[in-house]
Design a protein around this motif. Structure first.
Motif, PDB file in Angstrom:
ATOM      1  N   ARG A  64       0.829  -1.211   0.000  1.00 12.09           N
ATOM      2  CA  ARG A  64       0.000   0.000   0.000  1.00 12.09           C
ATOM      3  C   ARG A  64       0.863   1.260   0.000  1.00 12.09           C
ATOM      4  N   ASP A  65       1.832   1.310   0.916  1.00 10.16           N
ATOM      5  CA  ASP A  65       2.691   2.494   1.044  1.00 10.16           C
ATOM      6  C   ASP A  65       4.126   2.017   1.276  1.00 10.16           C
ATOM      7  N   PRO A  66       4.752   1.468   0.232  1.00  9.52           N
ATOM      8  CA  PRO A  66       6.036   0.783   0.429  1.00  9.52           C
ATOM      9  C   PRO A  66       7.233   1.718   0.466  1.00  9.52           C
ATOM     10  N   VAL A  67       8.222   1.296   1.218  1.00  6.66           N
ATOM     11  CA  VAL A  67       9.563   1.872   1.160  1.00  6.66           C
ATOM     12  C   VAL A  67      10.450   0.821   0.502  1.00  6.66           C
ATOM     13  N   LEU A  68      11.173   1.218  -0.530  1.00  6.68           N
ATOM     14  CA  LEU A  68      12.053   0.279  -1.212  1.00  6.68           C
ATOM     15  C   LEU A  68      13.374   0.135  -0.460  1.00  6.68           C
ATOM     16  N   VAL A  69      13.890  -1.082  -0.451  1.00  6.25           N
ATOM     17  CA  VAL A  69      15.177  -1.391   0.170  1.00  6.25           C
ATOM     18  C   VAL A  69      16.003  -2.147  -0.860  1.00  6.25           C
ATOM     19  N   SER A  70      17.264  -1.773  -1.018  1.00  8.57           N
ATOM     20  CA  SER A  70      18.106  -2.428  -2.020  1.00  8.57           C
ATOM     21  C   SER A  70      19.409  -2.894  -1.393  1.00  8.57           C
ATOM     22  N   SER A  71      20.009  -3.894  -2.034  1.00  9.10           N
ATOM     23  CA  SER A  71      21.265  -4.444  -1.542  1.00  9.10           C
ATOM     24  C   SER A  71      22.035  -5.056  -2.699  1.00  9.10           C
ATOM     25  N   THR A  72      23.349  -4.935  -2.645  1.00  6.90           N
ATOM     26  CA  THR A  72      24.196  -5.560  -3.660  1.00  6.90           C
ATOM     27  C   THR A  72      25.372  -6.245  -2.983  1.00  6.90           C
ATOM     28  N   ASP A  73      25.821  -7.358  -3.539  1.00 10.03           N
ATOM     29  CA  ASP A  73      26.911  -8.111  -2.923  1.00 10.03           C
ATOM     30  C   ASP A  73      27.473  -9.101  -3.937  1.00 10.03           C
ATOM     31  N   GLY A  74      28.492  -9.829  -3.519  1.00  8.29           N
ATOM     32  CA  GLY A  74      29.095 -10.862  -4.345  1.00  8.29           C
ATOM     33  C   GLY A  74      29.354 -12.108  -3.529  1.00  8.29           C
ATOM     34  N   VAL A  75      30.138 -13.007  -4.076  1.00  6.96           N
ATOM     35  CA  VAL A  75      30.455 -14.263  -3.405  1.00  6.96           C
ATOM     36  C   VAL A  75      31.899 -14.285  -2.932  1.00  6.96           C
ATOM     37  N   GLY A  76      32.727 -13.381  -3.439  1.00 10.49           N
ATOM     38  CA  GLY A  76      34.112 -13.316  -3.022  1.00 10.49           C
ATOM     39  C   GLY A  76      34.926 -14.490  -3.531  1.00 10.49           C
ATOM     40  N   THR A  77      36.025 -14.789  -2.823  1.00 10.04           N
ATOM     41  CA  THR A  77      36.951 -15.803  -3.323  1.00 10.04           C
ATOM     42  C   THR A  77      36.487 -17.225  -3.048  1.00 10.04           C
ATOM     43  N   LYS A  78      35.289 -17.394  -2.502  1.00 14.81           N
ATOM     44  CA  LYS A  78      34.680 -18.723  -2.489  1.00 14.81           C
ATOM     45  C   LYS A  78      34.550 -19.240  -3.920  1.00 14.81           C
ATOM     46  N   LEU A  79      34.446 -18.309  -4.863  1.00 17.80           N
ATOM     47  CA  LEU A  79      34.353 -18.693  -6.270  1.00 17.80           C
ATOM     48  C   LEU A  79      35.587 -19.463  -6.727  1.00 17.80           C
ATOM     49  N   LYS A  80      36.754 -19.157  -6.154  1.00 15.55           N
ATOM     50  CA  LYS A  80      37.969 -19.847  -6.580  1.00 15.55           C
ATOM     51  C   LYS A  80      37.885 -21.343  -6.280  1.00 15.55           C
ATOM     52  N   ILE A  81      37.270 -21.695  -5.153  1.00 19.25           N
ATOM     53  CA  ILE A  81      37.104 -23.117  -4.833  1.00 19.25           C
ATOM     54  C   ILE A  81      36.166 -23.762  -5.842  1.00 19.25           C
ATOM     55  N   ALA A  82      35.064 -23.079  -6.154  1.00 17.11           N
ATOM     56  CA  ALA A  82      34.113 -23.610  -7.129  1.00 17.11           C
ATOM     57  C   ALA A  82      34.787 -23.826  -8.482  1.00 17.11           C
ATOM     58  N   ILE A  83      35.591 -22.858  -8.905  1.00 15.03           N
ATOM     59  CA  ILE A  83      36.253 -22.936 -10.201  1.00 15.03           C
ATOM     60  C   ILE A  83      37.291 -24.056 -10.211  1.00 15.03           C
ATOM     61  N   GLU A  84      38.130 -24.102  -9.179  1.00 18.36           N
ATOM     62  CA  GLU A  84      39.203 -25.092  -9.141  1.00 18.36           C
ATOM     63  C   GLU A  84      38.664 -26.511  -8.943  1.00 18.36           C
ATOM     64  N   ALA A  85      37.535 -26.629  -8.244  1.00 16.18           N
ATOM     65  CA  ALA A  85      36.944 -27.950  -8.021  1.00 16.18           C
ATOM     66  C   ALA A  85      35.953 -28.332  -9.113  1.00 16.18           C
ATOM     67  N   GLY A  86      35.619 -27.395  -9.997  1.00 13.92           N
ATOM     68  CA  GLY A  86      34.657 -27.678 -11.060  1.00 13.92           C
ATOM     69  C   GLY A  86      33.241 -27.896 -10.548  1.00 13.92           C
ATOM     70  N   ARG A  87      32.877 -27.198  -9.464  1.00 14.17           N
ATOM     71  CA  ARG A  87      31.539 -27.339  -8.872  1.00 14.17           C
ATOM     72  C   ARG A  87      30.878 -25.952  -8.856  1.00 14.17           C
ATOM     73  N   HIS A  88      29.938 -25.746  -9.763  1.00 12.16           N
ATOM     74  CA  HIS A  88      29.387 -24.406  -9.974  1.00 12.16           C
ATOM     75  C   HIS A  88      27.915 -24.281  -9.574  1.00 12.16           C
ATOM     76  N   ASP A  89      27.341 -25.310  -8.989  1.00 10.76           N
ATOM     77  CA  ASP A  89      25.889 -25.349  -8.821  1.00 10.76           C
ATOM     78  C   ASP A  89      25.371 -24.671  -7.562  1.00 10.76           C
ATOM     79  N   THR A  90      26.253 -24.272  -6.631  1.00 13.05           N
ATOM     80  CA  THR A  90      25.751 -23.694  -5.376  1.00 13.05           C
ATOM     81  C   THR A  90      26.153 -22.240  -5.147  1.00 13.05           C
TER      82      THR A  90
END
Length: 363
Positions: A64-90
């Motif tokens: 009815r009378d909303p206030v918008l809230v926004s947020s931005t972020d990333g995954v950081g170097t956890k991605l390096k484990i996903a890339i090196e292990a070949g596991r991209h699904d999570t």
């Protein structure tokens, strides 16, 4: 003539594909992820994937009378484990969680999500796996995946590397925003994390590397899993639990425990003149005890870098009713402290038992 996405012959001039950007692959990815995005559709979404922008109807979503809230972020170097292990699904679940958990602490309902996927050379299969995780995270959070950007940037990213960023928008009815009314005598509850979540992975990777482990090594703290499988456990999404307490009028404040730990995040939602007196009485997941022992990491540093088993903190006046509702939703909830009078600046007083961190799981 060649199309603008075909490899040019020696007499046909240069092409975008020759420069390392494959438009055909990008178009194939868009087609592959359309069903994933459609699976997250919710009330309020106008149109679908493919336009220049995404439209959302707040009135249709029930506000009815909303206030918008926004947020931005990333995954950081956890991605390096996903890339090196070949596991991209999570890692896509992590991306959504890091954004929507920041929204919900304001009392906001997540509405829609956009992602940014950047890589040196696009692999449609890997990218689709990542976006499938994003869609899964959006489903868990109740928000719609309404768009995003895939950037193929040869020369900027090493072969096989990619990066992720996310952007979430939510809404809360005006006058119901959190935090509100936190007072001396209130109880501090902690909701269990699923593990390391998506903070501190530069230290995690350093400790694993120094110990000489490969990602396919058995995880001593998680029987039956490899290190990669255990350390890629996705960040928990707390949207349902936090919104349920908020809508029941039981929640005064909530803090998402990310980098900086309890001391760095909880004071952000406390009023001046108060402190949260916390006793580390909850069972610490085995991964943290393993990290502390493997790297000889001091308790103070563990608490500054990691969530150490508490992924979300809630401040309530009626802990018995709050615990009852949370337990009914399947949450592991711990009564970890109370709000007391303090100096002008809000803070956290943290009491550690001898030998902390002790694990609640087999080492």
């Amino acid at each position: 003539m060649t199309s603008d996405s075909e490899e040019a012959g020696p007499d046909e001039g240069e092409s975008y594909r020759g420069a390392g950007v494959d438009i055909d692959a990008a178009e194939a990815l868009v087609e592959a992820i359309k069903p994933l995005a459609a699976s997250t559709r919710r009330t309020g979404v106008v149109g679908g994937i493919g336009g220049f922008g995404a439209l959302f109807d707040l009135k249709a979503a029930g506000f009815r009378d909303p206030v918008l809230v926004s947020s931005t972020d990333g995954v950081g170097t956890k991605l390096k484990i996903a890339i090196e292990a070949g596991r991209h699904d999570t890692v896509g679940i992590d991306l959504v969680a890091m954004c929507v958990n920041d929204l919900v602490v304001h009392g906001a309902e997540p509405l829609f999500f956009l992602d940014y996927f950047a890589t040196g050379r696009l692999s449609v299969g890997e990218a689709r796996s990542v976006v499938a995780g994003i869609a899964e995270g959006c489903q868990r959070a109740g928000c719609a995946l309404v768009g995003g950007e895939t950037a193929e940037l040869p020369g900027l990213y090493a072969e096989g590397d990619y990066d992720l960023a996310g952007f979430a928008v939510g809404a809360v009815e005006r006058g119901t925003e959190l935090p509100r009314g936190v007072a001396v005598g209130d109880t501090v509850l902690g909701l269990a994390s699923s593990g390391v979540h998506a903070n501190g992975y530069s230290l995690v990777r350093r400790l694993v590397g120094r110990a000489g482990y490969g990602w396919d090594a058995p995880a001593a703290f998680a029987p039956g899993q490899t290190l990669a499988e255990a350390l890629l456990t996705p960040t928990r999404i707390y949207v349902d639990a936090v919104l349920a307490l908020h809508r029941a009028g039981l929640l005064k404040a909530a803090a998402h425990i990310t980098g900086g730990g309890l001391r760095g995040n909880l004071p952000r939602v406390l009023p001046a003149g108060t402190i949260a007196r916390i006793e580390a009485c909850w069972p610490v997941p085995a991964v943290f005890a393993w990290l502390a022992e493997t790297g000889c990491v001091a308790p103070k540093e563990m608490l500054r870098v990691f969530n150490c088993g508490i992924g979300m903190v809630l401040v309530v006046e009626d802990p018995i009713e709050a615990e009852r509702r949370l337990a009914g939703m399947g949450e592991r909830v711990f009564r970890i402290g109370r709000i007391e009078a303090g100096s002008d600046e809000p803070g956290v007083s943290l009491e550690l038992p001898e030998g902390w961190p002790r694990s609640d799981a087999v080492m």
